[in-house]
Design a protein around this motif. Structure first.
Motif, PDB file in Angstrom:
ATOM      1  N   THR A  65      50.394 -35.014  67.757  1.00 22.33           N
ATOM      2  CA  THR A  65      49.037 -35.172  67.238  1.00 22.33           C
ATOM      3  C   THR A  65      48.258 -36.131  68.136  1.00 22.33           C
ATOM      4  N   GLU A  67      45.963 -39.027  69.420  1.00 18.65           N
ATOM      5  CA  GLU A  67      45.814 -40.371  68.863  1.00 18.65           C
ATOM      6  C   GLU A  67      44.523 -40.527  68.068  1.00 18.65           C
ATOM      7  N   GLU A  68      43.454 -39.848  68.486  1.00 17.74           N
ATOM      8  CA  GLU A  68      42.179 -39.981  67.784  1.00 17.74           C
ATOM      9  C   GLU A  68      42.212 -39.354  66.381  1.00 17.74           C
ATOM     10  N   ALA A  69      43.254 -38.576  66.072  1.00 11.88           N
ATOM     11  CA  ALA A  69      43.380 -37.991  64.736  1.00 11.88           C
ATOM     12  C   ALA A  69      43.895 -39.003  63.716  1.00 11.88           C
ATOM     13  N   TYR A  70      44.453 -40.097  64.210  1.00 13.04           N
ATOM     14  CA  TYR A  70      44.987 -41.121  63.316  1.00 13.04           C
ATOM     15  C   TYR A  70      43.871 -42.028  62.837  1.00 13.04           C
ATOM     16  N   LYS A  71      44.019 -42.529  61.610  1.00 11.73           N
ATOM     17  CA  LYS A  71      43.064 -43.505  61.105  1.00 11.73           C
ATOM     18  C   LYS A  71      43.839 -44.659  60.481  1.00 11.73           C
ATOM     19  N   PRO A  72      43.323 -45.851  60.613  1.00  8.79           N
ATOM     20  CA  PRO A  72      44.029 -47.005  60.047  1.00  8.79           C
ATOM     21  C   PRO A  72      44.009 -46.962  58.515  1.00  8.79           C
ATOM     22  N   LEU A  73      45.127 -47.326  57.928  1.00  4.90           N
ATOM     23  CA  LEU A  73      45.251 -47.384  56.474  1.00  4.90           C
ATOM     24  C   LEU A  73      45.850 -48.724  56.076  1.00  4.90           C
ATOM     25  N   THR A  74      45.442 -49.198  54.924  1.00  9.13           N
ATOM     26  CA  THR A  74      46.062 -50.405  54.383  1.00  9.13           C
ATOM     27  C   THR A  74      47.370 -49.999  53.699  1.00  9.13           C
ATOM     28  N   GLU A  77      46.732 -48.175  50.481  1.00  6.34           N
ATOM     29  CA  GLU A  77      46.296 -46.785  50.667  1.00  6.34           C
ATOM     30  C   GLU A  77      47.496 -45.871  50.928  1.00  6.34           C
TER      31      GLU A  77
END
Length: 84
Positions: A65, A67-74, A77
């Motif tokens: 996948t 890298e730009e498809a990833y999003k930061p999560l807490t 979350e």
């Protein structure tokens, strides 16, 4: 600590004949217990291999996948998403 369990299995017809052909002087196994233990070991190995293959496929997809498809999560979350 090793544990031993005695089990009774009833076979008839074609299954019984098949086991009999694989056990004894002309068979690959000395006795039925040896044959059953080998079958169980092989099935265990197959199940472990299937689990490994699923994990490997999931990791392969994840690493493929962009890298730009990833999003930061807490952490909360991620926990919330995994409960769903």
């Amino acid at each position: 600590m090793s544990r031993s369990t005695t089990m009774t299995v009833r076979l008839s017809g074609a299954l019984s004949d098949f086991v009999a052909a694989n056990v004894g002087e002309d068979g690959s196994y000395e006795n039925i217990s040896e044959y059953v233990r080998d079958l169980i070991r092989r099935d265990k190995q197959r199940a472990e291999q299937e689990s490994f293959d699923r994990l490997k496929a999931e990791l392969t997809r994840a690493f493929a996948t962009p890298e730009e498809a990833y999003k930061p999560l807490t952490a909360s979350e991620v926990i919330s998403r995994n409960r769903a």
